[in-house]
Write a protein that holds these residues in place. Structure first.
Motif, mmCIF file in Angstrom:
data_model
loop_
_atom_site.group_PDB
_atom_site.id
_atom_site.type_symbol
_atom_site.label_atom_id
_atom_site.label_comp_id
_atom_site.label_asym_id
_atom_site.label_seq_id
_atom_site.Cartn_x
_atom_site.Cartn_y
_atom_site.Cartn_z
ATOM 1 N N ILE A 205 -14.486 -16.862 -6.261
ATOM 2 C CA ILE A 205 -14.826 -16.094 -7.465
ATOM 3 C C ILE A 205 -16.285 -16.328 -7.850
ATOM 4 N N MET A 206 -16.723 -17.594 -7.826
ATOM 5 C CA MET A 206 -18.092 -17.922 -8.199
ATOM 6 C C MET A 206 -19.103 -17.370 -7.202
ATOM 7 N N ILE A 207 -18.720 -17.317 -5.927
ATOM 8 C CA ILE A 207 -19.612 -16.727 -4.926
ATOM 9 C C ILE A 207 -19.852 -15.251 -5.242
ATOM 10 N N ALA A 208 -18.777 -14.535 -5.547
ATOM 11 C CA ALA A 208 -18.924 -13.115 -5.908
ATOM 12 C C ALA A 208 -19.757 -12.964 -7.177
ATOM 13 N N PHE A 209 -19.522 -13.842 -8.166
ATOM 14 C CA PHE A 209 -20.272 -13.766 -9.412
ATOM 15 C C PHE A 209 -21.749 -14.071 -9.192
ATOM 16 N N HIS A 244 -21.832 -21.558 -1.728
ATOM 17 C CA HIS A 244 -21.549 -20.866 -0.476
ATOM 18 C C HIS A 244 -21.156 -21.860 0.621
ATOM 19 N N GLY A 245 -21.696 -23.072 0.558
ATOM 20 C CA GLY A 245 -21.328 -24.089 1.539
ATOM 21 C C GLY A 245 -19.859 -24.438 1.486
ATOM 22 N N PHE A 246 -19.286 -24.461 0.269
ATOM 23 C CA PHE A 246 -17.847 -24.709 0.143
ATOM 24 C C PHE A 246 -17.050 -23.557 0.759
ATOM 25 N N GLY A 247 -17.590 -22.343 0.654
ATOM 26 C CA GLY A 247 -16.931 -21.211 1.293
ATOM 27 C C GLY A 247 -16.929 -21.336 2.804
ATOM 28 N N PHE A 248 -18.063 -21.767 3.381
ATOM 29 C CA PHE A 248 -18.129 -21.995 4.822
ATOM 30 C C PHE A 248 -17.151 -23.096 5.243
ATOM 31 N N ALA A 249 -17.049 -24.137 4.414
ATOM 32 C CA ALA A 249 -16.178 -25.265 4.747
ATOM 33 C C ALA A 249 -14.714 -24.834 4.830
ATOM 34 N N GLY A 250 -14.317 -23.876 3.975
ATOM 35 C CA GLY A 250 -12.946 -23.381 4.017
ATOM 36 C C GLY A 250 -12.629 -22.738 5.353
#
Length: 326
Positions: A205-209, A244-250
């Protein structure tokens, strides 16, 4: 209004396409002497399951019938198999994969703790299980996975594109991209190693925001205003790069890291992400340069692009909010 409708349609289309290219996932864990648990996850596209079936070689025998559970985006089957000679050397074929554009990530963990991770493509829809992977095989799998993740990670690409609309000087562009790279490398490493963990839903959600925010800053700049993002875009790129790094980690967590090669796999995946990001930036710069050779890009095109980015990101924000809290 017409532009808004077109962008909303594009956002929905992108969401569907993202589901289509999401890889299938096969996880096999040794749970006893020559006995293995199997988890087989196939994505759902437009309400239909990916038409791919598992076919084991003759040395592998089923012990239990698959137990199936359906989710909104995938179907998961769990079962148990047995191989009297062990899994290394046996082959698993993905029947029907050649008729799709979907890859399969295969992760096998043996009793001694060794983990192998293989990316199976439609052009060669089978995998032969190995006891261990060579260094070159680990590097190849995770570099390719990193490139594919960033090139099909439309939210990450849209954020980079938004930054490029704010930054107009080469020196500042290099500084901003470097800050974004350093930031998401930090959180990717920390999350992968288990030092820091955040729930994936709020992160997405925060990435999109973050994309909505940068889109708004583009419009502010075109109207003659100023802000932190406009004056020091590298600071904003660094801050949101951490998210975004947390998104990559997922995504990397889904692949499974080979024991004994975690630093190498992590580094290779990060290299792949950076290569994909540089490929995207180079493509954007080439397109803009080609257009400018023909005619001058009007200011209204930049404003329209900012609105388009904001509308797509706002759509994603609402969609993800509904997915997490709805």
């Amino acid at each position: 209004m017409l532009l808004a409708l077109l962008i909303a349609f594009f956002a929905a289309t992108v969401g569907v396409f993202a589901h289509e290219i999401r890889p299938a996932y096969l996880q096999i864990d040794q749970v006893g002497h020559n006995r293995f648990s199997v988890l087989w996850r196939t994505p759902i596209l437009s309400g239909m399951r990916l038409p791919v079936l598992l076919k084991f070689s003759d040395g592998i025998k089923p012990v239990t019938e698959p137990l199936e559970r359906e989710f909104s985006d995938s179907v998961i089957e769990r079962s148990t198999i047995e191989s009297s000679g062990g899994l290394p050397g046996e082959r698993i074929t993905f029947v029907g994969l050649q008729a799709t554009i979907t890859d399969v990530m295969v992760r096998v963990k043996l009793e001694d703790g060794s983990v192998t991770t293989t990316l199976v493509r439609p052009s060669q829809p089978w995998v032969e299980i190995k006891a261990r992977q060579t260094t070159l095989e680990v590097v190849k799998v995770f570099v390719v996975s990193g490139i594919e993740h960033i090139l099909f990670g439309f939210d990450h690409l849209l954020f980079v594109a938004a930054l490029m609309l704010i930054v107009r000087r080469w020196g500042m562009l290099l500084k901003t991209v470097t800050a974004f790279t350093v930031a998401h490398s930090i959180t990717l490493t920390c999350a992968t190693m288990g030092w820091v963990n955040l729930p994936s839903g709020p992160v997405e959600i925060m990435i999109a925001f973050s994309i909505v925010l940068v889109g708004a800053e583009i419009i502010r700049m075109e109207r003659g205003g100023t802000s932190l993002a406009i004056e020091w875009p590298w600071i904003v790129a660094f801050f949101f790069g951490l998210l975004h790094g947390f998104g990559f980690a997922g995504a990397l967590a889904d692949f499974g890291l080979p024991q004994g090669d975690i630093p190498l796999a992590l580094f290779s995946f990060n290299v792949g992400v950076e290569l994909g990001q540089l490929m995207f930036i180079a493509a954007i710069l080439l397109v803009v340069h080609s257009i400018r050779r023909t005619f001058e890009i009007p200011r209204r095109a930049i404003v329209a692009s900012a609105y388009a980015i904001g509308i797509v990101a706002a759509y994603w924000s609402v969609e993800r909010l509904h997915s997490v809290f709805g």
